[in-house]
Write a protein that holds these residues in place. Structure first.
Motif, PDB file in Angstrom:
ATOM      1  N   UNK A   1      -2.621   8.141  -4.981  1.00 46.51           N
ATOM      2  CA  UNK A   1      -3.766   7.739  -5.795  1.00 46.51           C
ATOM      3  C   UNK A   1      -3.285   7.526  -7.229  1.00 46.51           C
ATOM      4  N   UNK A   2      -4.025   6.698  -7.958  1.00 45.23           N
ATOM      5  CA  UNK A   2      -3.569   6.350  -9.291  1.00 45.23           C
ATOM      6  C   UNK A   2      -2.673   5.123  -9.239  1.00 45.23           C
ATOM      7  N   UNK A   3      -2.337   4.608 -10.394  1.00 48.03           N
ATOM      8  CA  UNK A   3      -1.540   3.388 -10.447  1.00 48.03           C
ATOM      9  C   UNK A   3      -0.049   3.714 -10.471  1.00 48.03           C
ATOM     10  N   UNK A   4       0.664   3.173  -9.496  1.00 47.59           N
ATOM     11  CA  UNK A   4       2.114   3.315  -9.458  1.00 47.59           C
ATOM     12  C   UNK A   4       2.716   1.974  -9.840  1.00 47.59           C
ATOM     13  N   UNK A   5       3.435   1.944 -10.934  1.00 51.00           N
ATOM     14  CA  UNK A   5       4.011   0.710 -11.422  1.00 51.00           C
ATOM     15  C   UNK A   5       5.059   0.179 -10.444  1.00 51.00           C
ATOM     16  N   UNK A   6       5.225  -1.124 -10.487  1.00 50.38           N
ATOM     17  CA  UNK A   6       6.175  -1.760  -9.578  1.00 50.38           C
ATOM     18  C   UNK A   6       7.608  -1.348  -9.875  1.00 50.38           C
ATOM     19  N   UNK A   7       7.839  -0.758 -11.033  1.00 54.72           N
ATOM     20  CA  UNK A   7       9.175  -0.296 -11.380  1.00 54.72           C
ATOM     21  C   UNK A   7       9.513   1.052 -10.726  1.00 54.72           C
TER      22      UNK A   7
ATOM     23  N   UNK B 143       1.999   1.157   3.826  1.00 60.01           N
ATOM     24  CA  UNK B 143       0.823   0.320   3.982  1.00 60.01           C
ATOM     25  C   UNK B 143       0.213   0.181   2.594  1.00 60.01           C
ATOM     26  N   UNK B 144       0.467  -0.945   1.963  1.00 59.06           N
ATOM     27  CA  UNK B 144       0.008  -1.124   0.582  1.00 59.06           C
ATOM     28  C   UNK B 144      -1.511  -1.141   0.488  1.00 59.06           C
ATOM     29  N   UNK B 145      -2.159  -1.642   1.517  1.00 55.92           N
ATOM     30  CA  UNK B 145      -3.625  -1.696   1.500  1.00 55.92           C
ATOM     31  C   UNK B 145      -4.223  -0.291   1.484  1.00 55.92           C
ATOM     32  N   UNK B 146      -3.514   0.646   2.105  1.00 55.23           N
ATOM     33  CA  UNK B 146      -3.994   2.025   2.164  1.00 55.23           C
ATOM     34  C   UNK B 146      -3.310   2.931   1.142  1.00 55.23           C
ATOM     35  N   UNK B 147      -2.413   2.352   0.346  1.00 54.92           N
ATOM     36  CA  UNK B 147      -1.644   3.153  -0.614  1.00 54.92           C
ATOM     37  C   UNK B 147      -1.006   4.362   0.049  1.00 54.92           C
TER      38      UNK B 147
END
Length: 119
Positions: free
Chosen positions: A25-31, A72-76
């Protein structure tokens, strides 16, 4: 604030399988690169499987051919499929989101899920 919550651990006999999940949960940067680590009693934490910055998967030699990391990116959600488990796979398994360049010194960790493999 990034939170990682593992689940799916348990006790199995040698040769069995488990699938670990890590809900983010929360934003995980692409880096940041997602990874699985484990720590056996009395031993240091070691990397098990990870996605590199180019999206390719890498594995520790000890688990190659037996473990598969996926997401699964849709489900994080990050997964670790573990087949043909061995007693030496026993340990606490941790999910991590680590800066792809900096590594373990910068990132987020879950609380861990216990895997016990009996002979």
């Amino acid at each position: 604030q990034v939170q990682l919550v593992e689940s799916g651990g348990g006790s199995v006999q040698a040769g069995g399988s488990l699938r670990l999940s890590c809900a983010a949960s929360g934003h995980i940067y692409s880096s940041y690169c997602m990874a699985w680590f484990r720590q056996a009693p009395g031993k240091e934490r070691e990397g098990v499987a990870a996605f590199d910055s180019d999206g390719s998967a890498s594995y520790a030699d000890s688990v190659k051919g037996r473990f598969t990391i996926s997401q699964d990116n849709a489900k994080n959600t990050l997964y670790l499929q573990m087949n043909s488990l061995k007693p030496e796979d026993t340990g606490m398994y941790y999910c991590a989101a680590l800066h792809c360049t900096v590594g373990i010194d910068q990132g987020y960790w879950g609380q861990g899920t216990q895997v016990t493999v009996s002979s």
